[in-house]
Design a protein around this motif. Structure first.
Motif, PDB file in Angstrom:
ATOM      1  N   LEU A 262      -6.606  12.876   4.235  1.00 40.08           N
ATOM      2  CA  LEU A 262      -5.234  12.524   3.853  1.00 40.08           C
ATOM      3  C   LEU A 262      -4.979  12.861   2.383  1.00 40.08           C
ATOM      4  O   LEU A 262      -5.906  12.869   1.569  1.00 40.08           O
TER       5      LEU A 262
ATOM      6  N   GLU B 216      -0.709   9.382   0.851  1.00 35.11           N
ATOM      7  CA  GLU B 216      -0.930   9.037   2.265  1.00 35.11           C
ATOM      8  C   GLU B 216      -2.162   8.152   2.421  1.00 35.11           C
ATOM      9  O   GLU B 216      -2.151   7.160   3.138  1.00 35.11           O
TER      10      GLU B 216
ATOM     11  N   HIS C  99      -2.457   4.437   3.840  1.00 29.70           N
ATOM     12  CA  HIS C  99      -3.383   4.170   4.940  1.00 29.70           C
ATOM     13  C   HIS C  99      -4.325   3.002   4.591  1.00 29.70           C
ATOM     14  O   HIS C  99      -4.484   2.061   5.377  1.00 29.70           O
TER      15      HIS C  99
ATOM     16  N   ALA D 109      -3.123   0.234   7.158  1.00 31.95           N
ATOM     17  CA  ALA D 109      -3.820   0.417   8.442  1.00 31.95           C
ATOM     18  C   ALA D 109      -4.688  -0.807   8.743  1.00 31.95           C
ATOM     19  O   ALA D 109      -5.122  -1.509   7.832  1.00 31.95           O
TER      20      ALA D 109
ATOM     21  N   GLN E 213      -4.067   2.639  15.657  1.00 31.51           N
ATOM     22  CA  GLN E 213      -3.772   3.871  14.903  1.00 31.51           C
ATOM     23  C   GLN E 213      -2.670   3.596  13.907  1.00 31.51           C
ATOM     24  O   GLN E 213      -1.695   2.924  14.226  1.00 31.51           O
ATOM     25  N   TYR E 214      -2.805   4.108  12.708  1.00 30.96           N
ATOM     26  CA  TYR E 214      -1.709   3.981  11.745  1.00 30.96           C
ATOM     27  C   TYR E 214      -1.260   5.370  11.356  1.00 30.96           C
ATOM     28  O   TYR E 214      -2.051   6.190  10.888  1.00 30.96           O
ATOM     29  N   LYS E 215       0.005   5.665  11.584  1.00 29.55           N
ATOM     30  CA  LYS E 215       0.513   6.983  11.246  1.00 29.55           C
ATOM     31  C   LYS E 215       1.363   6.858  10.003  1.00 29.55           C
ATOM     32  O   LYS E 215       2.323   6.074   9.966  1.00 29.55           O
ATOM     33  N   VAL E 216       0.977   7.612   8.972  1.00 31.13           N
ATOM     34  CA  VAL E 216       1.730   7.530   7.720  1.00 31.13           C
ATOM     35  C   VAL E 216       3.044   8.284   7.877  1.00 31.13           C
ATOM     36  O   VAL E 216       3.068   9.427   8.331  1.00 31.13           O
ATOM     37  N   ASN E 217       4.135   7.629   7.511  1.00 28.25           N
ATOM     38  CA  ASN E 217       5.458   8.272   7.540  1.00 28.25           C
ATOM     39  C   ASN E 217       5.532   9.259   6.365  1.00 28.25           C
ATOM     40  O   ASN E 217       5.421   8.862   5.203  1.00 28.25           O
TER      41      ASN E 217
END
Ligand code: CMC
Length: 442
Positions: free
Chosen positions: A204, A208, A212, A216, A221-225
């Protein structure tokens, strides 16, 4: 930068002569010229020549060092890093590139950039033993208290980068600080909410990865915008350095004694914490929450103007800017972008902020004193929208300012004229008197 007085058109050197009216003694002092900005009177020989010190509490007329990193023109609202305007860096660059620029003096070429990113990424993990430090703090400890302690503790872990006389160790310490302070900041947050620490991820980007590590959790799961990551990166750029402010001067003063860089940065964090400095972003949000509604703004404006009330409009005014803080303009735009991305249409705090700004900018008191919104005015609203608690706001400032502090520290150590910082004073206490034994004191 000229360290020697230049000759004026009429053949005389640029100097200033002071006359002591008590005894007619004269001293002629050189005037030094920077690349731009106000000239400085070189008073280094003043004490030897006159037996007098200068007196400038708060350093309103004092240049404490020579520096080639950041330039501010407070009247025009200009901020340059190594010559590049902050607006251009915020729009076209990214935080790690700005870090490279501040540390090394030039923008990196593609190879240098890739290598720098890799180096910082590889340094983001902290020694596993460091996690034990957190457990000594109460869960409700202010994260800035944790930052002061844990960042200072880095000097106990990275002995191979504390020799300030070794240029390689200096640069390794700089990289470690830029890379590890975000990890420690995220750990401080995780500790406060009772969640497990999240390890950094090398795939990342800088912002990001920070998001995270902060948001997170191991169970999903963690999705960074990407829009939020970009905004975060911009916020970091806007806070990266700001010339010889209180915390940077603290870092330089601590470092001037030869203290190791980790300890110096911990000193900078302590100085940043105050509400007149980096603590203002937290204070702004608390103030907006206290104002509660637009119709109560006049009441608070009245209080800010009242000499007998120590309330100030937080996020307004600056020692150097007597114009709109250029960082505040970018921040205001970023604020709109983040709220739009998050679908926040009506944020009551934003409404209060916009109206407060409008009223203050048209009020005679604020106009006359040249009090404009500063960088902290809008940052709190963005950070709150992203999901940070108010207590983390100043931590984010510290995270971003670490590169400025370490660049200024490095510049100072590498300056051959560097001396320990040791101001003097105007003594107003008792002159010599004899000790009085306890049984003779009334
Ligand atoms: N609200 C109301 N009045 C103010 C404010 C304010 N925010 N800021 C300054 N003043 C008045 C002050 O009362 C004084 O009036 P007078 O001349 O009648 O005594 C005059 O303006 C000059 O103020 P000062 O305190 O002498 O100026 P300074 O350069 O020492 O202080 C400052 C600068 C930033 C500490 C101050 O403006 C302030 O306290 N602002 C609020 C806190 C804040 O937003 N800080 C963040 C600064 S930007 C980020 C950073 O660098 O960390």
């Amino acid at each position: 930068m000229s360290q020697t007085p230049q000759t004026a058109g009429d053949g005389t050197a640029d100097t200033v002569t002071l006359i002591d009216n008590r005894n007619g003694k004269q001293v002629t002092l050189p005037i030094l010229h920077g690349a731009t900005g106000p000239d400085v009177i070189d008073i280094r020989k003043l004490y030897a020549a006159t037996g007098c010190f200068t007196y400038d509490p708060g350093f309103t007329s004092t240049g404490s060092c020579e520096s080639a990193i950041t330039y501010i023109d407070g009247d025009e609202g200009v901020l340059l890093h190594r010559g590049y305007p902050i607006e251009q860096l915020a729009e076209k660059s990214d935080f790690l590139e700005v870090c490279y620029l501040l540390l090394n003096g030039e923008l990196p070429n593609p190879e240098q950039k890739a290598k720098f990113e890799q180096t910082i990424t590889r340094h983001t993990m902290v020694h596993e033993q460091l996690a034990n430090f957190f457990r000594g703090f109460r869960r409700d400890a202010h994260p800035m208290a944790i930052m002061c302690g844990v960042v200072g503790a880095l000097s106990a872990f990275y002995h191979d980068s504390t020799d300030i006389n070794d240029p390689t160790q200096r640069i390794i310490a700089s990289h470690r600080l830029i890379a590890k302070v975000p990890t420690i900041a995220a750990m401080a947050y995780k500790y406060s909410v009772g969640q497990p620490f999240v390890y950094p991820r090398n795939d990342l980007g800088f912002a990001e990865n920070f998001l995270h590590m902060t948001f997170a959790v191991p169970c999903e799961q963690y999705k960074v915008n990407p829009v939020i990551a970009k905004a975060m990166d911009k916020i970091f750029i806007l806070h990266a350095d700001h010339e010889q402010n209180a915390s940077t001067s603290t870092v330089r003063l601590a470092g001037s004694s030869g203290a190791n860089p980790f300890a110096c940065i911990a000193a900078g964090i302590a100085s940043l914490w105050g509400p007149a400095h980096g603590g203002a972003n937290e204070a702004v949000l608390k103030m907006l929450e206290e104002i509660k509604s637009v119709d109560r703004i006049p009441e608070f404006i009245k209080r800010a103007k009242d000499k007998n009330d120590n309330f100030r409009l937080m996020g307004f005014g600056h020692r150097v800017y007597k114009n709109y803080d250029p960082r505040a303009k970018v921040m205001q735009q970023t604020c709109k972008e983040v709220l739009a991305e998050l679908g926040i249409k009506d944020d009551p705090l934003l409404d209060i902020a916009v109206e407060l700004e409008r009223i203050a900018l048209s009020d005679e008191y604020f106009i006359e004193k040249k009090l404009y919104p500063n960088v902290d005015f809008y940052s709190g609203i963005i950070l709150k929208a992203i999901g940070f608690p108010t207590s983390m706001f100043t931590v984010l400032f510290a995270l971003a300012r670490t590169v400025g502090w370490i660049s200024q520290w490095k510049e100072m150590i590498e300056d051959p004229t560097q001396k320990i910082g040791r101001p003097r004073q105007l003594y107003t206490g008792h002159v010599t008197r004899d000790f009085v034994p306890l049984n003779e004191r009334g």
